[in-house]
Design a protein around this motif. Structure first.
Motif, PDB file in Angstrom:
ATOM      1  N   VAL A 174      69.071 -74.060 -11.057  1.00 57.90           N
ATOM      2  CA  VAL A 174      67.675 -74.295 -11.411  1.00 57.90           C
ATOM      3  C   VAL A 174      66.917 -72.997 -11.165  1.00 57.90           C
ATOM      4  CG1 VAL A 174      65.602 -75.635 -10.877  1.00 57.90           C
ATOM      5  CG2 VAL A 174      67.844 -76.717 -10.766  1.00 57.90           C
ATOM      6  N   PRO A 175      66.117 -72.544 -12.127  1.00 61.66           N
ATOM      7  CA  PRO A 175      65.357 -71.305 -11.914  1.00 61.66           C
ATOM      8  C   PRO A 175      64.408 -71.434 -10.728  1.00 61.66           C
ATOM      9  CG  PRO A 175      65.284 -71.973 -14.216  1.00 61.66           C
ATOM     10  CD  PRO A 175      65.897 -73.106 -13.453  1.00 61.66           C
ATOM     11  N   ARG A 176      64.333 -70.345  -9.937  1.00 63.01           N
ATOM     12  CA  ARG A 176      63.402 -70.266  -8.816  1.00 63.01           C
ATOM     13  C   ARG A 176      62.544 -69.024  -8.982  1.00 63.01           C
ATOM     14  NH1 ARG A 176      67.661 -71.015  -4.051  1.00 63.01           N
ATOM     15  NH2 ARG A 176      68.589 -69.418  -5.323  1.00 63.01           N
ATOM     16  N   VAL A 177      61.441 -68.980  -8.291  1.00 64.89           N
ATOM     17  CA  VAL A 177      60.540 -67.836  -8.364  1.00 64.89           C
ATOM     18  C   VAL A 177      61.320 -66.571  -7.989  1.00 64.89           C
ATOM     19  CG1 VAL A 177      58.470 -66.773  -7.380  1.00 64.89           C
ATOM     20  CG2 VAL A 177      58.501 -69.219  -7.878  1.00 64.89           C
ATOM     21  N   GLY A 178      61.212 -65.543  -8.837  1.00 61.75           N
ATOM     22  CA  GLY A 178      61.904 -64.277  -8.608  1.00 61.75           C
ATOM     23  C   GLY A 178      63.235 -64.156  -9.323  1.00 61.75           C
ATOM     24  N   ASP A 179      63.801 -65.257  -9.823  1.00 61.75           N
ATOM     25  CA  ASP A 179      65.079 -65.208 -10.539  1.00 61.75           C
ATOM     26  C   ASP A 179      64.920 -64.487 -11.872  1.00 61.75           C
ATOM     27  OD1 ASP A 179      66.380 -66.611  -8.571  1.00 61.75           O
ATOM     28  OD2 ASP A 179      66.463 -68.509  -9.672  1.00 61.75           O
ATOM     29  N   VAL A 180      65.963 -63.787 -12.270  1.00 59.89           N
ATOM     30  CA  VAL A 180      66.000 -63.148 -13.587  1.00 59.89           C
ATOM     31  C   VAL A 180      66.672 -64.117 -14.549  1.00 59.89           C
ATOM     32  CG1 VAL A 180      66.918 -61.230 -14.940  1.00 59.89           C
ATOM     33  CG2 VAL A 180      66.020 -60.824 -12.637  1.00 59.89           C
ATOM     34  N   VAL A 181      66.017 -64.377 -15.677  1.00 57.80           N
ATOM     35  CA  VAL A 181      66.550 -65.315 -16.661  1.00 57.80           C
ATOM     36  C   VAL A 181      66.700 -64.629 -18.016  1.00 57.80           C
ATOM     37  CG1 VAL A 181      65.539 -67.323 -15.499  1.00 57.80           C
ATOM     38  CG2 VAL A 181      64.264 -66.208 -17.314  1.00 57.80           C
ATOM     39  N   PHE A 182      67.627 -65.135 -18.800  1.00 60.82           N
ATOM     40  CA  PHE A 182      67.777 -64.730 -20.191  1.00 60.82           C
ATOM     41  C   PHE A 182      67.483 -65.957 -21.028  1.00 60.82           C
ATOM     42  CE2 PHE A 182      70.203 -61.446 -18.170  1.00 60.82           C
ATOM     43  CZ  PHE A 182      70.027 -60.338 -18.976  1.00 60.82           C
ATOM     44  N   GLY A 183      66.795 -65.755 -22.142  1.00 59.72           N
ATOM     45  CA  GLY A 183      66.477 -66.882 -22.994  1.00 59.72           C
ATOM     46  C   GLY A 183      66.144 -66.451 -24.399  1.00 59.72           C
TER      47      GLY A 183
END
Length: 194
Positions: free
Chosen positions: A67-76
């Motif tokens: 689950v994404p959390r604050v500060g995580d790097v995501v690709f979308g």
């Protein structure tokens, strides 16, 4: 007993375990495991063995959903671009595919760039179908996470030309070019280290 014969030789972690199996010679126990009196990590349930924190923790069962959390790097993938926000379908969180549901993100106009925030035009930063690298700013509303692309390493990492369907090449921080047609389009380009 088969564990007593293990001695000082390192044994590979099994891929599946039943209660009582030694799944790691040393370390901390995660979900579905416990540490015995000799310091070995043993399974307390049946299932797949997993390692966390670079092998420092071992456990048994399904991995916790990503689950994404604050500060995580995501690709979308950008699904649509409006005047005030670009909508993103999150495909990876810190390099892992999210499990347990799809996650949506929103890059608001003020979060697209680090400078000249008041003059940002999102349609010049993103297009539907672009793949972006972003950072999670906050949990946002009930439907999506607030994302930012304000950073040199954040922004569009893959853009496709609308007509030729060719992958466009970055030619600067704010432009990409189609190798087939030579057409140049505006984007908020991420620095990609190779």
């Amino acid at each position: 007993r088969r564990d007593a014969d293990a001695g000082a030789t390192a044994m590979p972690a099994p891929t599946r375990a039943v209660p009582g199996d030694v799944i790691a010679e040393r370390g901390e126990a995660a979900r579905g495991a416990r540490v015995d009196a000799c310091g070995r990590v043993r399974a307390t349930t049946c299932g797949e063995v997993f390692l966390e924190d670079g092998g420092a923790r071992a456990g048994v069962g399904a991995r916790a959903p990503v689950v994404p959390r604050v500060g995580d790097v995501v690709f979308g993938r950008v699904t649509r671009v409006l005047e005030k926000a670009a909508h993103v379908e999150i495909a990876a969180v810190n390099g892992r595919a999210p499990r347990g549901g799809d996650f949506a993100g929103v890059v608001r106009r003020q979060d697209a760039r680090a400078h000249a925030v008041d003059s940002v035009e999102l349609e010049r930063c993103f297009r539907a179908g672009d793949v972006v690298r972003a950072k999670v700013l906050s949990l946002g509303d009930a439907r999506s996470f607030y994302l930012t692309t304000a950073g040199d390493d954040l922004g569009v990492v893959r853009a496709t030309h609308g007509t030729s369907r060719a992958t466009m090449l970055p030619i600067g921080w704010t432009e990409v070019q189609c190798p087939v047609t030579g057409e140049v389009e505006d984007r908020k380009v991420a620095r990609v280290d190779e």
